[in-house]
Design a protein around this motif. Structure first.
Motif, short mmCIF file in Angstrom:
data_model
loop_
_atom_site.label_atom_id
_atom_site.label_comp_id
_atom_site.label_asym_id
_atom_site.label_seq_id
_atom_site.Cartn_x
_atom_site.Cartn_y
_atom_site.Cartn_z
N GLN A 42 4.80 -1.81 1.79
CA GLN A 42 4.15 -2.41 1.02
C GLN A 42 5.26 -2.84 0.34
O GLN A 42 5.27 -4.41 -0.12
CB GLN A 42 3.74 -1.90 -0.18
N ILE A 82 5.33 -6.48 2.30
CA ILE A 82 4.24 -7.26 2.00
C ILE A 82 4.70 -7.95 0.49
O ILE A 82 4.57 -9.68 0.49
CB ILE A 82 3.59 -6.93 2.10
N SER A 130 -2.30 -12.92 4.49
CA SER A 130 -0.52 -11.58 3.82
C SER A 130 0.44 -11.70 3.66
O SER A 130 1.31 -11.68 2.78
CB SER A 130 -0.64 -9.78 4.64
N TRP A 169 1.28 -13.50 0.09
CA TRP A 169 1.38 -12.82 -1.33
C TRP A 169 2.83 -13.12 -1.72
O TRP A 169 2.65 -12.85 -2.79
CB TRP A 169 1.05 -11.15 -0.35
#
Lengths: 325, 157
Positions: B27, B30, B130, B133
């Motif tokens: 994660q 991202i 994404s 982000w």
């Protein structure tokens, strides 16, 4: 040149109304042009490879600093691994070692027999690819590409083009080698293709990465092709990069659509890049191996047939069982 | 707002680069904020006499080198973001904190959009939404920068 002016005027920065050097717009235009030139040179010509290598090498100490916290974290985690878990793992490893030993015993006799047969057939002796053990540094910083970075580089003998495998199967190929690290493009990258063979029926094909979706595609195979879900794809070894017989992927989906003459075959890679850190970097076959040819005194009437000993078919990997997991 | 010297600027940039080089995974990739970009923009707005389009461009070039992407992609985007910041720098320092944050948000989006465009030109996959982000986490980082080094704006008289 700009710098000199600025340094001279630095004390009165806040009131400098007229002496601000070139306008932001002209600076921006200049640097825009510069980056467009750089992009063109970098994508089409090969001049900047050396520059990149030097820079990455210079960045190495900073990278070590950046990597330190995660390494400490891992060390701490390792330190606190429970005794019980270690025992279980040890037990498992011992069992595996025994299994592998039994397999190896058979393998060595078969190998001997094989090499004997090969020499009888005037082929070359089987070639055991040399390998370097490496560790994954990070999974690449660019969200666009499927690369990992490993901690072995040209200083350790890694070259661009070498195949990278782990204990389960093929991981990818080294695409850029820096002095202390190397970039490995994963087989799921859409720029990488790999010649494969279906293990069940020896059918040959070429597999292409699918990019984002982390799958591998087998395009341009007729709908009638004999590939089923669950088939194991292994390297065929006809490219001279990957030794034959390494596991690549498992077929997960075979679909026929009425409007396409080709079957849609999707498979997922077997190698567990996300599960463990250690990788093996296989060395490329010797160059003279591929050029080498025999010219047996054949009948002059027939057109000269160049018989190339196929070194790739010979190369069955034997180092797998010992690969640390 | 105290004047700053070039060593502070360079030190913060190096620290930002170190954070950028941290092996982010899962994660983290991202959500990873654009450390170098945020720090560069902060200094562009606060000390345009020290950090200009040129230094920002160079910071972008370093990002290009460290990510292994095509040379000049991030450099162009960094340079352009710095240009947008410089264009209204005189006005920006009169903004209040939230107005400035909104402007920074726009700059971060612009930088990401330029990189995305250049990557798509170079035949990369579309990473989807994404990809944007990190703008949110970068804004949080911006607030941290303001906390640590003070707002780059001038107090109103």
């Amino acid at each position: 040149m700009l710098k000199g002016v600025h340094q001279k005027l630095e004390p009165q920065e806040s009131v400098a109304f007229f002496v601000r050097g070139p306008s932001p717009f002209s600076r921006m235009m200049f640097f825009c042009a510069l980056s467009i030139v750089l992009m063109a040179v970098d994508s089409r010509l090969n001049y900047l490879a050396q520059f990149r290598q030097t820079f990455i090498a210079a960045l190495h100490p900073l990278e070590m600093v950046a990597n330190a916290p995660s390494e400490w974290g891992m060390n701490i985690r390792q330190y606190f691994t429970s005794h019980n878990r270690l025992l279980v793992e040890n037990q498992q490893l011992k069992q595996q070692a025994v299994e592998h030993k039994v397999m190896l015993q058979r393998l060595s006799t078969i190998e001997l027999e094989n090499s004997h047969l090969k020499t009888l057939l005037k082929g070359n002796a089987p070639l055991i690819p040399k390998a370097i053990l490496g560790e994954i540094l990070h999974m690449g910083r660019d969200p666009f590409s499927n690369v990992i970075v490993i901690n072995r580089g040209t200083q350790h003998g890694v070259k661009a083009g070498q195949a990278v495998v782990d204990a389960e199967g093929v991981v990818g190929q080294v695409t850029r080698a820096f002095p202390f690290s190397a970039e490995v493009t994963l087989i799921t990258d859409d720029n990488l293709s790999i010649p494969i063979q279906v293990e069940r029926n020896q059918l040959r094909a070429i597999a292409f990465g699918e990019g984002k979706s982390n799958t591998i595609d087998l395009p341009f195979l007729p709908t009638s092709v004999d590939i089923k879900v669950g088939d194991k794809l292994v390297t065929s070894g006809i490219d001279g990069v990957y030794p034959a017989g390494l596991a690549v992927a498992k077929v997960t989906q075979v679909r026929q659509s009425p409007d396409s003459p080709f079957a849609k075959i999707v498979s997922t890679p077997i190698a567990g890049v996300n599960n463990h850190l250690q990788l093996l970097i296989l060395s490329l076959p010797e160059p003279e191996m591929t050029i080498e040819e025999e010219n047996p005194p054949s009948a002059p009437a027939t057109p000269p047939v160049v018989t190339k000993p196929d070194p790739k078919l010979v190369a069955k990997p034997k180092l797998k069982p010992n690969a640390p997991r | 707002m105290r004047p700053v010297n070039i060593t502070t600027v360079l030190l913060t940039l190096i620290v930002a680069l170190t954070f950028q080089l941290y092996p982010w995974s899962g994660q983290g990739v991202i959500l990873r904020p654009d450390f170098l970009l945020v720090v560069t923009l902060y200094w562009v707005i606060r000390a345009p006499y020290l950090v200009n389009v040129g230094l920002s461009w160079f910071a972008g070039l370093i990002v290009d080198l460290s990510t292994g992407s095509l040379l000049g992609q991030h450099a162009l985007a960094f340079g352009f973001a710095a240009f947008l910041a410089l264009l209204y720098q005189r006005r920006l320092v009169l903004f209040n904190r939230w107005q400035l944050t909104i402007y920074i948000f726009a700059l971060l989006i612009a930088e990401r959009a330029i990189v995305l465009m250049l990557k798509l030109f170079a035949d990369y996959d579309n990473p989807g939404l994404s990809y944007f982000w990190p703008v949110i986490t970068s804004l949080i980082l911006w607030q941290l920068m303001v906390l640590m080094f003070g707002a780059p704006t001038r107090p109103r008289h």
